[in-house]
Design a protein around this motif. Structure first.
Motif, short mmCIF file in Angstrom:
data_model
loop_
_atom_site.label_atom_id
_atom_site.label_comp_id
_atom_site.label_asym_id
_atom_site.label_seq_id
_atom_site.Cartn_x
_atom_site.Cartn_y
_atom_site.Cartn_z
N ARG A 62 -0.38 6.04 13.56
CA ARG A 62 -1.12 4.73 13.46
C ARG A 62 -2.47 5.08 13.72
O ARG A 62 -3.28 4.35 13.07
N ASP A 63 -2.87 5.99 14.58
CA ASP A 63 -4.29 6.64 14.49
C ASP A 63 -4.72 6.92 13.25
O ASP A 63 -6.03 6.71 12.83
N VAL A 64 -3.93 7.80 12.52
CA VAL A 64 -4.53 8.21 11.25
C VAL A 64 -4.87 6.94 10.32
O VAL A 64 -5.71 6.95 9.62
N ILE A 65 -3.69 6.14 10.17
CA ILE A 65 -4.04 5.00 9.25
C ILE A 65 -5.12 4.06 9.58
O ILE A 65 -5.79 3.59 8.78
N GLU A 66 -5.59 4.03 10.91
CA GLU A 66 -6.58 3.18 11.70
C GLU A 66 -7.93 3.86 11.25
O GLU A 66 -8.92 3.25 11.39
N THR A 67 -7.55 5.26 11.20
CA THR A 67 -8.84 6.28 11.12
C THR A 67 -9.44 6.19 9.95
O THR A 67 -10.92 6.50 9.53
N ILE A 68 -8.55 6.74 8.74
CA ILE A 68 -9.23 6.78 7.46
C ILE A 68 -9.67 5.68 6.75
O ILE A 68 -9.24 4.33 7.20
N PRO A 69 -10.88 5.68 6.24
CA PRO A 69 -11.84 4.72 5.70
C PRO A 69 -11.15 3.99 4.35
O PRO A 69 -12.10 3.82 3.31
N VAL A 70 -9.87 3.71 4.20
CA VAL A 70 -9.40 3.16 3.08
C VAL A 70 -8.56 1.97 3.54
O VAL A 70 -8.07 2.27 4.79
N ILE A 114 10.66 -4.72 -1.22
CA ILE A 114 10.86 -4.82 -2.58
C ILE A 114 10.67 -6.10 -3.18
O ILE A 114 10.33 -6.41 -4.46
N GLU A 115 10.56 -7.28 -2.28
CA GLU A 115 10.24 -8.37 -2.83
C GLU A 115 8.91 -8.93 -2.69
O GLU A 115 8.39 -9.89 -3.08
N GLY A 116 7.83 -7.90 -2.41
CA GLY A 116 6.56 -8.09 -2.32
C GLY A 116 6.16 -8.66 -1.12
O GLY A 116 4.85 -8.99 -1.08
N ARG A 117 6.88 -8.63 -0.02
CA ARG A 117 6.38 -9.21 1.38
C ARG A 117 5.94 -8.20 1.98
O ARG A 117 6.38 -7.01 1.97
N PHE A 118 4.63 -8.42 2.66
CA PHE A 118 3.99 -7.42 3.37
C PHE A 118 4.80 -7.11 4.64
O PHE A 118 5.30 -7.76 5.25
N LEU A 119 4.90 -5.52 4.99
CA LEU A 119 5.65 -5.01 6.19
C LEU A 119 4.85 -4.55 7.07
O LEU A 119 5.05 -4.35 8.38
N GLY A 120 3.55 -4.52 6.71
CA GLY A 120 2.42 -3.85 7.73
C GLY A 120 1.13 -3.55 6.87
O GLY A 120 1.11 -3.51 5.44
N CYS A 121 0.05 -3.13 7.73
CA CYS A 121 -1.18 -2.82 7.03
C CYS A 121 -2.00 -2.19 8.34
O CYS A 121 -1.70 -2.33 9.50
N ASN A 122 -3.20 -1.60 7.61
CA ASN A 122 -4.11 -1.16 8.73
C ASN A 122 -5.18 -2.24 9.10
O ASN A 122 -5.19 -3.56 8.44
N GLN A 123 -5.85 -2.03 9.99
CA GLN A 123 -7.11 -3.36 10.32
C GLN A 123 -7.88 -3.60 9.23
O GLN A 123 -8.28 -4.58 9.06
N LEU A 124 -8.49 -2.44 8.42
CA LEU A 124 -9.31 -2.77 7.49
C LEU A 124 -8.63 -3.69 6.47
O LEU A 124 -9.36 -4.77 5.88
N PHE A 125 -7.44 -3.45 6.11
CA PHE A 125 -6.71 -4.19 5.21
C PHE A 125 -6.56 -5.54 5.66
O PHE A 125 -6.89 -6.84 4.80
N ALA A 126 -6.38 -6.00 6.95
CA ALA A 126 -6.11 -7.10 7.67
C ALA A 126 -7.58 -7.89 7.53
O ALA A 126 -7.79 -9.12 7.28
#
Length: 325
Positions: free
Chosen positions: A205-213, A220-232
């Motif tokens: 989680r720290d890595v996902i929240e730290t990278i600048p992307v 498989i149905e296209g429903r979001f399972l999660g994301c990082n804060q930048l995407f939110a």
């Protein structure tokens, strides 16, 4: 005939009453257990034996069934490698088996006599109050049984994680618990693995929240399972959790949702990643920007695809600069 119990008459004279179990044989040769109650009666110079014989076949069968049940229970306890305990809340006395003590590397003799005070001293202070609270809920009938994960002090002063389970075995006429019985199971390895997994998740989680992307993942149905804060933030949401279960059609970029869904489907159907492709996106304030996106399939332990993992970066400024040239 030969007397099969040569001391029987002497023992009867000494005790005046004697109870023994024996085997009787029927006329057709079948045998069955009997209980013989003999009384020594003295009449003058004569001594008589007055005996009552009772068929105890049913009793012996019940005893055998009880022995088998006890043996099975003993085998189960030994096979599951659990410690057992029986607690009398009124007296505070606790009866334990060898395994209960061995879980903490003690001998039973080192802990004897085991009482509720022994328990209070061995359980971690942070877990003791929680344990008693769960006991009270069980005693009050709010829980069908007692179950608590807690730490107990090892003989070498380290903490051992124990799964403690039990239930009220009997109550007083007033309804108070009279006997509570249960088991102890060492779950230290499991708790260590859970901690390692938790730390691994935290690091990820720290890595996902730290990278600048922007990072996101879907089923498989296209429903979001999660994301990082930048995407939110790009989606106009305050937290990543608020997107879970939504799809691209419910986002500000709904105009591009069909395009995104086609990309997702291509990755899922082919099982191949799609890397560094450019696509437009409508922002929450109505602007159109350009993204450089990558999507890869997500697979379970069996290799089956259950979704996609995507990331993108905003390349609008570089895109406009290229067009200006």
């Amino acid at each position: 005939t030969t007397d099969i119990r040569p001391d029987f008459r002497q023992r009867l004279k000494e005790n005046t009453q004697l109870v023994i179990e024996s085997i009787h044989r029927t006329k057709d040769g079948a045998t069955y257990p009997v209980e013989i109650r003999s009384n020594c009666l003295n009449f003058g110079e004569h001594v008589y034996n007055c005996a009552f014989v009772q068929d105890i076949t049913q009793r012996k069968q019940a005893e055998q069934e009880m022995l088998q049940r006890n043996r099975r229970l003993s085998d189960i306890i030994e096979g599951t490698n659990v410690g057992t305990w029986e607690w009398n809340p009124a007296t505070g006395e606790i009866l334990i088996n060898e395994r209960w003590a061995e879980l903490l590397r003690y001998q039973m003799s080192e802990l004897a006599p085991v009482t509720i005070e022994t328990w209070n001293l061995l359980v971690h202070p942070e877990d003791l109050a929680r344990s008693y609270a769960i006991f009270e809920q069980h005693f009050a009938g709010e829980l069908p049984y007692y179950e608590c994960e807690l730490r107990m002090r090892h003989k070498k002063h380290q903490w051992v994680w124990i799964l403690d389970r039990g239930r009220v075995a009997s109550r007083t006429p007033e309804g108070a618990p009279l006997l509570v019985s249960g088991t102890h199971l060492d779950i230290t390895v499991r708790k260590q693995m859970e901690q390692q997994l938790l730390e691994s998740h935290r690091m990820l989680r720290d890595v996902i929240e730290t990278i600048p992307v922007r990072v996101f993942w879907k089923d498989i149905e296209g429903r979001f399972l999660g994301c990082n804060q930048l995407f939110a933030q790009d989606a106009g949401r305050s937290t990543p959790e608020s997107l879970i279960g939504d799809d691209d059609f419910s986002m500000a970029w709904a105009d591009q949702a069909a395009l995104y869904r086609a990309d997702d489907r291509a990755v899922i159907d082919s099982g191949q990643a799609k890397i560094h492709f450019e696509e437009p996106q409508t922002t929450v304030d109505g602007r159109q920007i350009w993204l450089r996106t990558s999507k890869v399939p997500l697979r379970n332990t069996e290799g089956r695809i259950y979704g996609i993992l995507g990331s993108y970066e905003d390349i609008t400024e570089s895109k406009l600069a290229q067009e200006a040239l």
